[in-house]
Design a protein around this motif. Structure first.
Motif, mmCIF file in Angstrom:
data_model
loop_
_atom_site.group_PDB
_atom_site.id
_atom_site.type_symbol
_atom_site.label_atom_id
_atom_site.label_comp_id
_atom_site.label_asym_id
_atom_site.label_seq_id
_atom_site.Cartn_x
_atom_site.Cartn_y
_atom_site.Cartn_z
ATOM 1 N N ASP A 128 0.850 -1.196 0.000
ATOM 2 C CA ASP A 128 0.000 0.000 0.000
ATOM 3 C C ASP A 128 0.884 1.244 0.000
ATOM 4 O O ASP A 128 1.761 1.378 0.865
ATOM 5 C CB ASP A 128 -0.912 -0.002 1.228
ATOM 6 C CG ASP A 128 -1.770 1.251 1.299
ATOM 7 O OD1 ASP A 128 -2.744 1.341 0.521
ATOM 8 O OD2 ASP A 128 -1.454 2.148 2.105
ATOM 9 N N GLY A 130 0.308 4.382 0.813
ATOM 10 C CA GLY A 130 0.183 5.222 2.000
ATOM 11 C C GLY A 130 0.937 4.667 3.194
ATOM 12 O O GLY A 130 1.676 5.388 3.882
ATOM 13 N N ILE A 131 0.763 3.370 3.443
ATOM 14 C CA ILE A 131 1.480 2.736 4.552
ATOM 15 C C ILE A 131 2.974 2.712 4.264
ATOM 16 O O ILE A 131 3.799 2.932 5.159
ATOM 17 C CB ILE A 131 0.936 1.323 4.801
ATOM 18 C CG1 ILE A 131 -0.540 1.380 5.237
ATOM 19 C CG2 ILE A 131 1.769 0.597 5.861
ATOM 20 C CD1 ILE A 131 -1.203 0.024 5.379
ATOM 21 N N ALA A 174 -5.412 -0.756 4.580
ATOM 22 C CA ALA A 174 -5.257 0.641 4.161
ATOM 23 C C ALA A 174 -6.411 1.498 4.667
ATOM 24 O O ALA A 174 -6.215 2.658 5.038
ATOM 25 C CB ALA A 174 -5.171 0.727 2.645
ATOM 26 N N GLU A 175 -7.618 0.937 4.696
ATOM 27 C CA GLU A 175 -8.785 1.680 5.185
ATOM 28 C C GLU A 175 -8.667 1.937 6.683
ATOM 29 O O GLU A 175 -8.945 3.045 7.164
ATOM 30 C CB GLU A 175 -10.060 0.899 4.867
ATOM 31 C CG GLU A 175 -11.344 1.578 5.298
ATOM 32 C CD GLU A 175 -12.574 0.765 4.946
ATOM 33 O OE1 GLU A 175 -13.519 0.720 5.761
ATOM 34 O OE2 GLU A 175 -12.593 0.153 3.852
ATOM 35 N N ILE A 190 -1.239 -3.717 9.348
ATOM 36 C CA ILE A 190 -0.578 -2.467 8.958
ATOM 37 C C ILE A 190 0.920 -2.536 9.243
ATOM 38 O O ILE A 190 1.750 -2.150 8.406
ATOM 39 C CB ILE A 190 -1.220 -1.274 9.706
ATOM 40 C CG1 ILE A 190 -2.659 -1.067 9.230
ATOM 41 C CG2 ILE A 190 -0.396 0.003 9.490
ATOM 42 C CD1 ILE A 190 -3.477 -0.179 10.145
#
Length: 298
Positions: A128, A130-131, A174-175, A190
């Motif tokens: 992901d 963002g992570i 991700a959510e 995560i």
């Protein structure tokens, strides 16, 4: 520490189920030098079942159940006694990220605990952006990998809020990360994605956690739940360490291991399919009790 562990899972169907297949992964492991399963038993409260007890690729204990006749309810129970003598904090200095990369490039073992299995994305732990971007600043040159694991886990704990009602089993990591709340499964997924982005092999640990009641309050049976935390490989000298980002701590003697996998899909406590019509209800309770506490109440 000695623990008595009890797990009960009940299903009730509005109309009889014509058939079902289930896999249970809930029996604590034997881990040399850390955890010993003294006794354990899985019971299934119905005659309409055939079962196979086996070990999966990662060494986890699996009970397979096939329900071949119509049935209105299923009750599965597990009882075990476990001795936990140590945790999984780093005991030796670990290499830095550049040293870890060299070690992984030379690694040839493909056994169940090979770190090579825990580098690639998996079903619940896809890469992901963002992570990954959040994880990048933790890749400090020269810092021991075990230190990076601890720093990243603590930061995740500080940024995320535990919320039992915020997510479901199928909520994408991700959510949960974008909302900054979730349950132990979300924290764990995560952190796994973040560590893999840095090139650190990371996997999912399923198990039980001893929980303590508020001061002055009695301990309630069935109030515990199955827990999840992270396993990270820090090089050949340090090996695998385990970090619990939900509680910001390396796994200790309150953490009882049930299974290891790449993510939740490999170690789900119950997994399977049921052929039925109408609604169904299910309940799960977990009790993790120190044996000394039981003796004191006797």
């Amino acid at each position: 520490m000695l623990y008595d562990i009890k797990l009960v899972i009940d299903y009730a169907f509005e109309t009889p189920a014509a058939g079902a297949r289930q896999m249970l992964r809930a029996m604590p492991l034997n881990i040399n030098g850390r955890q010993r399963l003294i006794a354990g038993r899985v019971s299934i409260d119905t005659d309409a079942v055939t079962r196979i007890d086996r070990t999966d690729f990662f060494g986890n204990q699996v009970t397979e159940m096939a329900f071949t006749e119509a049935h209105q309810e299923i009750a599965i129970s597990l009882g075990s006694r476990v001795e936990v003598t140590s945790g999984a904090a780093p005991m030796n200095p670990s290499c830095d990220l550049s040293g870890l990369c060299l070690e992984l490039n030379q690694h040839r073992d493909l056994g169940p605990r090979s770190p090579l299995h825990f580098l690639a994305p998996a079903r619940y732990t896809p890469a992901d952006p963002g992570i990954g971007a959040w994880a990048e600043p933790f890749a400090v040159a020269g810092l021991a990998v075990s230190g990076i694991v601890a720093n990243l886990g603590l930061a995740l704990h500080n940024e995320m809020r535990f919320d039992a009602g915020a997510t479901t089993v199928d909520t994408p990591a991700a959510e949960a990360f974008a909302a900054r709340h979730g349950v132990c499964q979300d924290f764990t997924h995560i952190m796994i994605i973040a560590l893999r982005r840095l090139g650190i092999p990371a996997g999912y640990v399923s198990g039980y956690l001893r929980t303590l009641p508020p001061p002055g309050q009695p301990r309630l049976e069935g109030a515990d739940a199955m827990h999840a935390w992270v396993s990270a490989w820090c090089g050949p000298e340090t090996g695998w360490v385990e970090y619990d980002p939900t509680n910001a701590t390396f796994a200790g003697t309150d953490h009882i291991v049930v299974g290891y996998g790449r993510d939740y899909a490999d170690v789900a406590p119950v997994r399977g399919a049921i052929r039925t019509a109408g609604s169904q209800t299910s309940n799960q309770s977990v009790d993790v009790a120190p044996v000394e506490a039981r003796l004191a109440l006797a």
